[in-house]
Design a protein around this motif. Sequence first.
Motif: not given
Length: 502
Positions: A438-439, A442
């Motif tokens: 994820g980013d 996240s």
Amino acid sequence: MSSWLSEREQRLVAGAEAASAATPIPTQIVSNGEYLPPPQSGTQKKVEARINELADLNGKHLGLSRRQFLHTSCGMAAAFLAMNDVYGNVFQVAPAEAREPELMQARAQGLAGQFIFDVQTHFVRDDFDHKELLGLADFASQHWNPKMKEEGVSSLARYKFQNYVKEIYYDSDTNMALLSGAPFDDPSWWLLSNEQIVKARELINDFAGSRRLLAHSVITPKQPGWMEEVDKAIEVYKPDSWKSYTIGDPLAPSKFPWRLDDEQVMYPFYEKAVKAGINTLCIHKGLLPPDYEKSFAGVWEYATAWDIGKAAKDWPQMNFVIYHSALRAFLELPDKAWTEFEQTGRIQWATDLAEIPQKFGVTNVYAELGTSFANSAVAHPKFCAALVGTLIKGMGVDHVMWGTDSVWYGSPQWQIEALRRLEIPEDMQKKYGFAPLGDANSVTKQLIFGGNATKFYKIRLKAADNTRMPTFSEDRLAALKNEYASAAKQPSNLRYGYVRAA
């Protein structure tokens, strides 16, 4: 033990401060002196050259010299762009971030509330005066920055308390840290005593006005009087958790190796720890040199994951946090380890750790990323992605914890940025069944950065109204860090330790 590095090995290394490029992220493996680092690989040289190219290009756009540019947040972005150019798209970074400071400022503001708890940090005591180590320090000062001699400053100052505070709390986004130690057969080699560790905790927290530093007490099973020290720790030091080395001594074959599942030696300790409510044990595993079967003959198996499962099953009340994720080592050229993973889908000793929950039916074993993340992110980011993916797949995202082994590698900020930007490539996700990371903020990364450790250490991040409001956001350290940032202080980008000489 007579020296961290042999005389032959000392001739092969140079001080990381002077001999490694002052890039935002290291471009070769840095050793803290516990092992001989490998030479900079051809691929790592390409990364370094590409960082310099991007620094010249984007620095000119911003009216900055290469040196000035590499100390900016855009310089950090350029470093990850260079890594992607050489290794493939492993880090999440856009070209615009290397030339538009506004984007980086907005990104920093968006991550300002991210909680980062570093569960493995170190510094050395001021009176550490072992002659062999001082000789090594003299060697380092000759090959590191010569100004250190001119100013009368020992190279060991880089590892001491004042610089520790600067690198951890001012030059990184770390909010909380756990101060650790290490045992040696010769007690004069201890970097910090248990008493000094808890005094540092008291000093930092009293100064800050909040809980910023947590403390280990190091246990030394089988050594004379070790259980008496445990009793003293419980009564006097009141550590936040325990630290231990099953191999006995991290730098040389020990007379006191032991197993976590030794019922006569360790089970009485677990009983005391549980009764005292200090039921988290952090254990050094892995990180042996390439010739471990020879150099650590007779004891190397004590650094493997062979003893974790039974102990965890027998003592579900205990939390077993495996430092370095039991990664055997990453001192060889990275291509070899990556090729081995591609062929077998396994990582030596780390995969054994990741398989323990399923094999033994336990949920109280955790992996910590100190040094293993730093060296793999530098040496081969795809291997780093494989390591993190393997741990999450086997142990669960809620069982992987953030640690950096700082200040051996300077400020931990570059490691924080590496994890924020790291993503497991889609082809690896499909082939090995890895979940995406994820980013930068996240849920997965929030858990690794600090969420997973909060339950061990009774840390509350949210107020009753469910609004994020940690007390340290308004403490004295926070105020001083804001002043420090306003004064435009730049990170040094220095690494403290040793690299292989060219």
